[in-house]
Design a protein around this motif. Structure first.
Motif, PDB file in Angstrom:
ATOM      1  N   LYS A   1     -61.154 -14.761  43.206  1.00  0.00           N
ATOM      2  CA  LYS A   1     -61.172 -13.331  42.932  1.00  0.00           C
ATOM      3  C   LYS A   1     -61.015 -13.107  41.440  1.00  0.00           C
ATOM      4  N   ALA A   2     -61.192 -11.857  41.013  1.00  0.00           N
ATOM      5  CA  ALA A   2     -61.086 -11.540  39.596  1.00  0.00           C
ATOM      6  C   ALA A   2     -60.486 -10.156  39.421  1.00  0.00           C
ATOM      7  N   ASP A   3     -59.722  -9.977  38.340  1.00  0.00           N
ATOM      8  CA  ASP A   3     -59.135  -8.684  38.010  1.00  0.00           C
ATOM      9  C   ASP A   3     -60.157  -7.849  37.240  1.00  0.00           C
ATOM     10  N   PRO A   4     -60.421  -6.611  37.658  1.00  0.00           N
ATOM     11  CA  PRO A   4     -61.463  -5.811  37.003  1.00  0.00           C
ATOM     12  C   PRO A   4     -61.214  -5.572  35.518  1.00  0.00           C
ATOM     13  N   VAL A   5     -59.967  -5.261  35.141  1.00  0.00           N
ATOM     14  CA  VAL A   5     -59.682  -4.962  33.741  1.00  0.00           C
ATOM     15  C   VAL A   5     -59.837  -6.208  32.877  1.00  0.00           C
ATOM     16  N   ALA A   6     -59.237  -7.315  33.315  1.00  0.00           N
ATOM     17  CA  ALA A   6     -59.367  -8.560  32.555  1.00  0.00           C
ATOM     18  C   ALA A   6     -60.827  -8.993  32.467  1.00  0.00           C
ATOM     19  N   SER A   7     -61.579  -8.776  33.533  1.00  0.00           N
ATOM     20  CA  SER A   7     -62.986  -9.159  33.538  1.00  0.00           C
ATOM     21  C   SER A   7     -63.791  -8.309  32.562  1.00  0.00           C
ATOM     22  N   ALA A   8     -63.510  -7.005  32.497  1.00  0.00           N
ATOM     23  CA  ALA A   8     -64.209  -6.129  31.558  1.00  0.00           C
ATOM     24  C   ALA A   8     -63.904  -6.515  30.115  1.00  0.00           C
ATOM     25  N   GLU A   9     -62.655  -6.859  29.851  1.00  0.00           N
ATOM     26  CA  GLU A   9     -62.299  -7.292  28.496  1.00  0.00           C
ATOM     27  C   GLU A   9     -62.974  -8.609  28.142  1.00  0.00           C
ATOM     28  N   GLY A  10     -63.066  -9.523  29.111  1.00  0.00           N
ATOM     29  CA  GLY A  10     -63.780 -10.769  28.879  1.00  0.00           C
ATOM     30  C   GLY A  10     -65.261 -10.523  28.645  1.00  0.00           C
ATOM     31  N   ALA A  11     -65.837  -9.545  29.366  1.00  0.00           N
ATOM     32  CA  ALA A  11     -67.253  -9.210  29.185  1.00  0.00           C
ATOM     33  C   ALA A  11     -67.505  -8.676  27.784  1.00  0.00           C
TER      34      ALA A  11
ATOM     35  N   ARG B   1     -65.854  -9.446  25.079  1.00  0.00           N
ATOM     36  CA  ARG B   1     -65.831 -10.596  24.162  1.00  0.00           C
ATOM     37  C   ARG B   1     -67.153 -11.360  24.222  1.00  0.00           C
ATOM     38  N   TYR B   2     -67.693 -11.524  25.422  1.00  0.00           N
ATOM     39  CA  TYR B   2     -68.969 -12.224  25.563  1.00  0.00           C
ATOM     40  C   TYR B   2     -70.087 -11.458  24.864  1.00  0.00           C
ATOM     41  N   LEU B   3     -70.138 -10.163  25.054  1.00  0.00           N
ATOM     42  CA  LEU B   3     -71.200  -9.356  24.455  1.00  0.00           C
ATOM     43  C   LEU B   3     -71.065  -9.284  22.939  1.00  0.00           C
ATOM     44  N   GLN B   4     -69.845  -9.295  22.444  1.00  0.00           N
ATOM     45  CA  GLN B   4     -69.657  -9.308  20.986  1.00  0.00           C
ATOM     46  C   GLN B   4     -70.199 -10.588  20.367  1.00  0.00           C
TER      47      GLN B   4
ATOM     48  N   GLY C   1     -74.304   3.002  10.551  1.00  0.00           N
ATOM     49  CA  GLY C   1     -74.411   1.872   9.644  1.00  0.00           C
ATOM     50  C   GLY C   1     -73.066   1.412   9.105  1.00  0.00           C
ATOM     51  N   LYS C   2     -71.999   2.085   9.525  1.00  0.00           N
ATOM     52  CA  LYS C   2     -70.654   1.719   9.087  1.00  0.00           C
ATOM     53  C   LYS C   2     -69.987   0.903  10.185  1.00  0.00           C
ATOM     54  N   ALA C   3     -69.650  -0.335   9.869  1.00  0.00           N
ATOM     55  CA  ALA C   3     -69.059  -1.222  10.865  1.00  0.00           C
ATOM     56  C   ALA C   3     -67.643  -0.787  11.214  1.00  0.00           C
ATOM     57  N   ALA C   4     -67.295  -0.927  12.478  1.00  0.00           N
ATOM     58  CA  ALA C   4     -65.953  -0.604  12.953  1.00  0.00           C
ATOM     59  C   ALA C   4     -65.698  -1.390  14.223  1.00  0.00           C
ATOM     60  N   PRO C   5     -64.498  -1.935  14.398  1.00  0.00           N
ATOM     61  CA  PRO C   5     -64.210  -2.724  15.603  1.00  0.00           C
ATOM     62  C   PRO C   5     -64.119  -1.840  16.831  1.00  0.00           C
ATOM     63  N   LEU C   6     -64.536  -2.398  17.956  1.00  0.00           N
ATOM     64  CA  LEU C   6     -64.475  -1.681  19.225  1.00  0.00           C
ATOM     65  C   LEU C   6     -63.048  -1.707  19.758  1.00  0.00           C
ATOM     66  N   CYS C   7     -62.588  -0.589  20.282  1.00  0.00           N
ATOM     67  CA  CYS C   7     -61.235  -0.551  20.837  1.00  0.00           C
ATOM     68  C   CYS C   7     -61.182  -1.321  22.151  1.00  0.00           C
ATOM     69  N   ALA C   8     -59.997  -1.620  22.613  1.00  0.00           N
ATOM     70  CA  ALA C   8     -59.825  -2.334  23.874  1.00  0.00           C
ATOM     71  C   ALA C   8     -60.271  -1.447  25.043  1.00  0.00           C
ATOM     72  N   VAL C   9     -60.953  -2.061  26.000  1.00  0.00           N
ATOM     73  CA  VAL C   9     -61.464  -1.285  27.127  1.00  0.00           C
ATOM     74  C   VAL C   9     -60.448  -1.169  28.259  1.00  0.00           C
ATOM     75  N   GLY C  10     -59.426  -2.018  28.246  1.00  0.00           N
ATOM     76  CA  GLY C  10     -58.418  -1.954  29.299  1.00  0.00           C
ATOM     77  C   GLY C  10     -57.721  -0.610  29.366  1.00  0.00           C
TER      78      GLY C  10
END
Length: 520
Positions: free
Chosen positions: A51-61, A63-66, A243-252
């Motif tokens: 099984k997988a936790d939805p929040v942890a999985s979204a955060e892992g996703a 990281r993968y997409l970044q 065009g201005k770079a900025a880090p994405l906030c946490a999705v959790g």
């Protein structure tokens, strides 16, 4: 007057049920399977476990997409839920990206955000889409054809209610080995036992595509469909990159905040636009299975600060009604008990359509001048009945077997699985054409039984999750799937045995009273 109406409805019922009955059988069969499409997909990807936790999985996703698509125009993330263990991600390449194939812009991930090495398959999703999109033809025309078939089905149900004045009394009279009477009993019982379901599923199926079937209201009031969508759903406009770079906030925290606004209902989808830019936005949509209404609420957040910016408009009465009807049809909200009731009702509907098709030939065989040499129309219906009622289930079993037998390295493997289904279906059709019907029925029913029985055996040989191992490990999903295959195999084996016995004994004429009642 009443008898004249009943006779008119009998004629309407007969032909409305027959003309597109073979398509309706396939639609009912795949639509019924679609109630367990997530479980079918998990069976068809045996490499996925746990099984997988939805929040942890979204955060892992994220990281993968970044790492994989940092410059994409948008990301789409579907976290796991109680019925799935993987995260599905898709991304839309940016304007300067090279064109890519669909599978090169999607991935299946585990909870940590690592791509899972699993066999390529469309799983249960293909059966779900075939239910209303068919295959090998433009989706637009397929949906119109499906809509016509659904309307015929609705007409057949309503006219059948009028025609059979003793339909509820006949429900308690299921008699075996009585020729035409047995087919009529089977048709009546499966029709009445889930009559509310059949009415609901047919009507709501038409509602799901109502704006496609009846687009005139939209055309008369809006410049285009996007204007209609914005007015009804309040879709937020996409913002151009700064065009201005900025880090994405946490999705959790965003997922927890959205869930709190919806009274604890889970997030089903995340859409990130302009990732890595100061104008990034994150849209969270409520999971369809979290409520009976299929159209989930949406909340939009600032992708950098995580502050809520917008939310979907409150639903009016018409939109809320449509959302509930679509939800009733799809049944995603149903827990396992209700889901099984949906499934069994769908099985009853499939049997109802199949028994009605067979009843058409059984009724008319004794009226032929020479039953041993029927006319072309009769032979056509009989051959199509064999190819559909025995052939389509055999084709679905072939689809499952192809999932286990096709090599993992095969190019376009998922497409080849689907092709195997239609090749098997075509093979049964050819066999039904060249063989006498009396022989083709037991042969093709026996083939379907053998193919379904082979599924658990091949699964045990090719994976480590066969029936004995699954029982010992408490892997109830795989146990249930294999058990369902064995039940289907037993059912078709029984059908093959009865068809073979019927061929030996020869046709049994229907009682005179039954012939008078069923005269159409």
């Amino acid at each position: 007057m009443k008898e004249g109406l009943r006779q008119s409805m009998a004629l309407l019922h007969t032909w409305a049920g027959l003309l597109l009955g073979w398509l309706l059988f396939a639609m009912f069969a795949t639509g019924t399977a679609a109630y367990f499409q997530d479980e079918i997909t998990r069976w068809m990807q045996p490499e996925v476990t746990g099984k997988a936790d939805p929040v942890a999985s979204a955060e892992g996703a994220v990281r993968y997409l970044q790492r994989t698509a940092p410059d994409a125009a948008s990301w789409f993330i579907t976290p796991p839920n109680s019925r799935s263990a993987t995260t599905q991600v898709y991304w839309q390449p940016g304007e300067n990206a090279k064109p890519a194939k669909r599978r090169e812009t999607s991935a299946v991930l585990d909870q940590s955000g690592h791509e899972i090495s699993t066999r390529e398959t469309r799983g249960g999703f293909f059966l779900y889409r075939f239910h209303f999109d068919l295959h090998y033809m433009p989706v637009y025309w397929a949906r119109y054809l499906v809509g016509v078939a659904a309307m015929f089905m609705l007409v057949a149900i309503l006219s059948g209610i009028i025609t059979h004045k003793k339909i509820f009394a006949d429900f308690f009279m299921l008699r075996f080995n009585k020729g035409q009477r047995s087919w009529l009993d089977a048709h009546n019982v499966t029709a009445v036992i889930a009559l509310p379901f059949h009415l609901m599923i047919t009507f709501t199926g038409l509602v799901t595509l109502a704006t496609m079937y009846m687009p005139w209201g939209i055309a008369a009031n809006y410049a285009d469909r996007s204007a209609f969508s914005n007015a009804v759903f309040g879709n937020s406009e996409d913002v151009a990159r700064s065009g201005k770079a900025a880090p994405l906030c946490a999705v959790g925290p965003i997922m927890r905040s959205a869930s709190a606004q919806w009274g604890g209902k889970a997030v089903g989808y995340l859409r990130v636009t302009n990732p890595g830019d100061a104008t990034a936005r994150i849209g969270a949509t409520r999971a369809p299975e979290a409520a009976i209404g299929s159209r989930g609420e949406e909340v939009t957040f600032d992708g950098v600060t995580g502050k809520p910016l917008d939310q979907s408009m409150p639903k009016g009465a018409a939109l809320a009604t449509e959302s509930v009807m679509i939800g009733l049809h799809a049944g995603r909200f149903a827990e396992y008990g209700l889901r099984w009731l949906y499934f069994l009702s769908g099985v009853g509907g499939t049997i109802m359509v199949g028994s009605g098709l067979v009843l058409w030939t059984v009724k008319r065989r004794s009226k032929l001048p020479d039953p041993s040499r029927p006319h072309f129309g009769f032979r056509l219906v009989e051959k199509l009945n064999i190819a559909t009622i025995a052939g389509f289930p055999a084709a679905i079993a072939t689809y499952f077997l192809a999932n286990r037998l096709l090599p993992a390295w095969l190019a376009d493997r998922a497409d080849q699985e689907v092709n195997s289904l239609f090749l098997a279906w075509l093979g049964v059709l050819i066999w039904a054409i060249i063989r006498p019907a009396a022989r083709a029925w037991p042969e093709m029913m026996g083939l379907a039984a053998g193919l379904f029985a082979a599924v658990p055996l091949v699964n045990a040989i090719t994976t480590s999750r066969g029936l004995p191992a699954s029982l010992l490990a408490g892997d109830w999903l795989f146990v249930s799937f294999d058990a369902a295959m064995l039940v289907l195999a037993a059912g078709f084996a029984l059908g093959a045995r009865r068809a073979a016995r019927k061929r030996v004994e020869g046709p049994r004429p229907a009682p005179r009273k039954t012939q008078e009642v069923m005269a159409a």
